[in-house]
Motif scaffolding. Structure first.
Motif, PDB file in Angstrom:
ATOM      1  N   ALA A 110      59.289 -26.416  44.250  1.00 61.33           N
ATOM      2  CA  ALA A 110      57.987 -25.820  44.563  1.00 61.33           C
ATOM      3  C   ALA A 110      56.991 -26.870  45.051  1.00 61.33           C
ATOM      4  O   ALA A 110      56.230 -26.634  45.995  1.00 61.33           O
ATOM      5  N   GLU A 111      57.004 -28.043  44.408  1.00 56.90           N
ATOM      6  CA  GLU A 111      56.059 -29.104  44.781  1.00 56.90           C
ATOM      7  C   GLU A 111      56.306 -29.608  46.197  1.00 56.90           C
ATOM      8  O   GLU A 111      55.384 -29.665  47.025  1.00 56.90           O
ATOM      9  N   LEU A 112      57.545 -29.967  46.491  1.00 57.16           N
ATOM     10  CA  LEU A 112      57.851 -30.464  47.831  1.00 57.16           C
ATOM     11  C   LEU A 112      57.767 -29.361  48.864  1.00 57.16           C
ATOM     12  O   LEU A 112      57.396 -29.610  50.024  1.00 57.16           O
ATOM     13  N   GLY A 113      58.112 -28.126  48.457  1.00 58.43           N
ATOM     14  CA  GLY A 113      57.995 -26.998  49.384  1.00 58.43           C
ATOM     15  C   GLY A 113      56.551 -26.756  49.790  1.00 58.43           C
ATOM     16  O   GLY A 113      56.264 -26.519  50.976  1.00 58.43           O
ATOM     17  N   SER A 114      55.643 -26.820  48.835  1.00 59.49           N
ATOM     18  CA  SER A 114      54.228 -26.638  49.157  1.00 59.49           C
ATOM     19  C   SER A 114      53.705 -27.784  50.017  1.00 59.49           C
ATOM     20  O   SER A 114      52.868 -27.571  50.914  1.00 59.49           O
ATOM     21  N   MET A 115      54.192 -28.994  49.775  1.00 66.80           N
ATOM     22  CA  MET A 115      53.789 -30.133  50.607  1.00 66.80           C
ATOM     23  C   MET A 115      54.311 -29.984  52.029  1.00 66.80           C
ATOM     24  O   MET A 115      53.628 -30.356  52.992  1.00 66.80           O
ATOM     25  N   LYS A 116      55.516 -29.426  52.154  1.00 68.36           N
ATOM     26  CA  LYS A 116      56.078 -29.218  53.480  1.00 68.36           C
ATOM     27  C   LYS A 116      55.306 -28.137  54.230  1.00 68.36           C
ATOM     28  O   LYS A 116      54.990 -28.283  55.416  1.00 68.36           O
ATOM     29  N   VAL A 117      54.978 -27.047  53.539  1.00 67.23           N
ATOM     30  CA  VAL A 117      54.279 -25.931  54.176  1.00 67.23           C
ATOM     31  C   VAL A 117      52.866 -26.333  54.587  1.00 67.23           C
ATOM     32  O   VAL A 117      52.388 -25.941  55.659  1.00 67.23           O
ATOM     33  N   GLU A 119      51.947 -29.220  55.421  1.00 69.45           N
ATOM     34  CA  GLU A 119      52.080 -30.343  56.356  1.00 69.45           C
ATOM     35  C   GLU A 119      51.651 -31.685  55.758  1.00 69.45           C
ATOM     36  O   GLU A 119      51.314 -32.619  56.486  1.00 69.45           O
ATOM     37  N   GLN A 120      51.691 -31.798  54.439  1.00 69.00           N
ATOM     38  CA  GLN A 120      51.383 -33.087  53.814  1.00 69.00           C
ATOM     39  C   GLN A 120      52.482 -34.109  54.091  1.00 69.00           C
ATOM     40  O   GLN A 120      52.205 -35.306  54.217  1.00 69.00           O
ATOM     41  N   ILE A 121      53.728 -33.645  54.169  1.00 69.39           N
ATOM     42  CA  ILE A 121      54.836 -34.560  54.472  1.00 69.39           C
ATOM     43  C   ILE A 121      54.693 -35.103  55.886  1.00 69.39           C
ATOM     44  O   ILE A 121      54.916 -36.296  56.134  1.00 69.39           O
ATOM     45  N   ASP A 122      54.298 -34.251  56.822  1.00 70.93           N
ATOM     46  CA  ASP A 122      54.057 -34.709  58.198  1.00 70.93           C
ATOM     47  C   ASP A 122      52.918 -35.716  58.235  1.00 70.93           C
ATOM     48  O   ASP A 122      52.968 -36.703  58.994  1.00 70.93           O
ATOM     49  N   ALA A 123      51.894 -35.493  57.416  1.00 70.91           N
ATOM     50  CA  ALA A 123      50.761 -36.426  57.373  1.00 70.91           C
ATOM     51  C   ALA A 123      51.187 -37.787  56.844  1.00 70.91           C
ATOM     52  O   ALA A 123      50.697 -38.828  57.302  1.00 70.91           O
ATOM     53  N   MET A 124      52.126 -37.804  55.888  1.00 72.56           N
ATOM     54  CA  MET A 124      52.628 -39.072  55.367  1.00 72.56           C
ATOM     55  C   MET A 124      53.383 -39.836  56.449  1.00 72.56           C
ATOM     56  O   MET A 124      53.256 -41.070  56.555  1.00 72.56           O
ATOM     57  N   GLU A 125      54.151 -39.135  57.259  1.00 69.57           N
ATOM     58  CA  GLU A 125      54.886 -39.791  58.349  1.00 69.57           C
ATOM     59  C   GLU A 125      53.920 -40.385  59.364  1.00 69.57           C
ATOM     60  O   GLU A 125      54.140 -41.489  59.878  1.00 69.57           O
ATOM     61  N   VAL A 126      52.847 -39.671  59.667  1.00 67.44           N
ATOM     62  CA  VAL A 126      51.836 -40.169  60.608  1.00 67.44           C
ATOM     63  C   VAL A 126      51.146 -41.415  60.053  1.00 67.44           C
ATOM     64  O   VAL A 126      50.770 -42.324  60.791  1.00 67.44           O
ATOM     65  N   SER A 127      51.021 -41.464  58.728  1.00 66.51           N
ATOM     66  CA  SER A 127      50.353 -42.601  58.074  1.00 66.51           C
ATOM     67  C   SER A 127      51.294 -43.775  57.842  1.00 66.51           C
ATOM     68  O   SER A 127      50.974 -44.683  57.077  1.00 66.51           O
ATOM     69  N   ALA A 128      52.467 -43.739  58.471  1.00 62.49           N
ATOM     70  CA  ALA A 128      53.466 -44.816  58.384  1.00 62.49           C
ATOM     71  C   ALA A 128      54.031 -44.962  56.975  1.00 62.49           C
ATOM     72  O   ALA A 128      54.431 -46.051  56.559  1.00 62.49           O
ATOM     73  N   ILE A 129      54.063 -43.858  56.223  1.00 60.64           N
ATOM     74  CA  ILE A 129      54.686 -43.839  54.899  1.00 60.64           C
ATOM     75  C   ILE A 129      55.988 -43.054  55.010  1.00 60.64           C
ATOM     76  O   ILE A 129      56.019 -41.981  55.610  1.00 60.64           O
ATOM     77  N   ASN A 130      57.040 -43.604  54.454  1.00 57.81           N
ATOM     78  CA  ASN A 130      58.320 -42.925  54.474  1.00 57.81           C
ATOM     79  C   ASN A 130      58.323 -41.838  53.392  1.00 57.81           C
ATOM     80  O   ASN A 130      58.473 -42.148  52.210  1.00 57.81           O
ATOM     81  N   PRO A 131      58.144 -40.559  53.774  1.00 54.99           N
ATOM     82  CA  PRO A 131      58.058 -39.513  52.747  1.00 54.99           C
ATOM     83  C   PRO A 131      59.350 -39.332  51.971  1.00 54.99           C
ATOM     84  O   PRO A 131      59.319 -38.974  50.794  1.00 54.99           O
ATOM     85  N   TYR A 132      60.489 -39.569  52.615  1.00 54.41           N
ATOM     86  CA  TYR A 132      61.766 -39.428  51.922  1.00 54.41           C
ATOM     87  C   TYR A 132      61.877 -40.470  50.814  1.00 54.41           C
ATOM     88  O   TYR A 132      62.285 -40.164  49.696  1.00 54.41           O
TER      89      TYR A 132
END
Length: 252
Positions: A110-117, A119-132
């Protein structure tokens, strides 16, 4: 039917790639130690009360239910060792892992799903953070480490629950009870049970992260990811346990 099989094989392949990426990212710096420790605390702390209650009830009920049968055969003195072996070998690892699957895997999904929906994970990638690395690797490592610790804790609480259950209709000291337990307990009773809990923890974290990390767009997908994580993690626990029992029987 063809579509269903295709989806199953596709999902299996994606899971294999997701797992391979975990082992690839695991040894690459930077190492998110603080996030890993935070996840360990979250996993252990959130599950501890439920594991405590469940472990105590397991030992108590198993002792009370087994006592009449053991008494019929004049083997009542074997009750402490029988209960402890049952708890340590099978009951505590599986039940504790199922509790963690229901509580931890669903929470991660639920936590990662909500982050994906959102777009927080996309924001981490833009910020040069490896979300994985930050979100997935730390959570899988935390569940892999904490589930065995929770199982050991459940073993102890379950044995103590057995002691309370024994003293409902009998009278035995705590020292004598634990002496009987450890007298018949061998290293090979504990080792296979502990080893398989690492696999339980790994797959609980892996499936929860996979379902959440690959959630579709839309808020409904968050609930679907959490529900799917619980079902898949629970099924994987039974499969791993079946394989572990067969392998232990062959080797020992």
């Amino acid at each position: 039917m063809t579509t269903t099989l295709k989806n199953i094989f596709t999902d299996t392949g994606n899971m294999a790639l997701f797992t391979a990426r975990f082992f690839r990212e695991l040894f690459k710096p930077p190492f998110q130690i603080n996030e890993f420790l935070r996840q360990c605390y979250a996993v252990g702390n959130k599950s501890l009360p439920l594991v405590t209650i469940t472990g105590f009830i397991m030992g108590l009920v198993l002792t009370i239910q087994s006592r009449p049968t053991m008494a019929k055969f004049g083997a009542e003195t074997w009750l402490p060792s029988m209960v402890s072996l049952s708890i340590i070998r099978e009951i505590a690892p599986v039940i504790t892992a199922l509790i963690c699957a229901g509580k931890i895997a669903s929470g991660i999904g639920a936590e990662l799903g909500s982050m994906k929906v959102t777009e927080q994970i996309d924001a981490m990638e833009v910020s040069a953070i490896n979300p994985y690395k930050y979100l997935v690797v730390t959570r899988i490592l935390a569940t892999t480490l904490m589930v065995p610790i929770l199982v050991l804790y459940a073993d102890l609480i379950g044995i103590y629950g057995g002691y309370i259950g024994y003293n409902i209709h009998g009278n035995i000291s705590l020292y004598r009870y634990f002496s009987d337990v450890f007298e018949h307990l061998e290293f090979l009773d504990v080792l296979p049970a502990i080893v398989k809990t690492f696999f339980f923890g790994f797959f609980i974290g892996l499936i929860g992260c996979y379902k959440g990390f690959n959630a579709s767009n839309g808020t409904a997908s968050v609930g679907i990811a959490a529900n799917s994580a619980v079902v898949s993690a629970s099924l994987s626990i039974f499969i791993i346990d079946m394989l572990a029992v067969q392998l232990t029987d062959l080797l020992f």
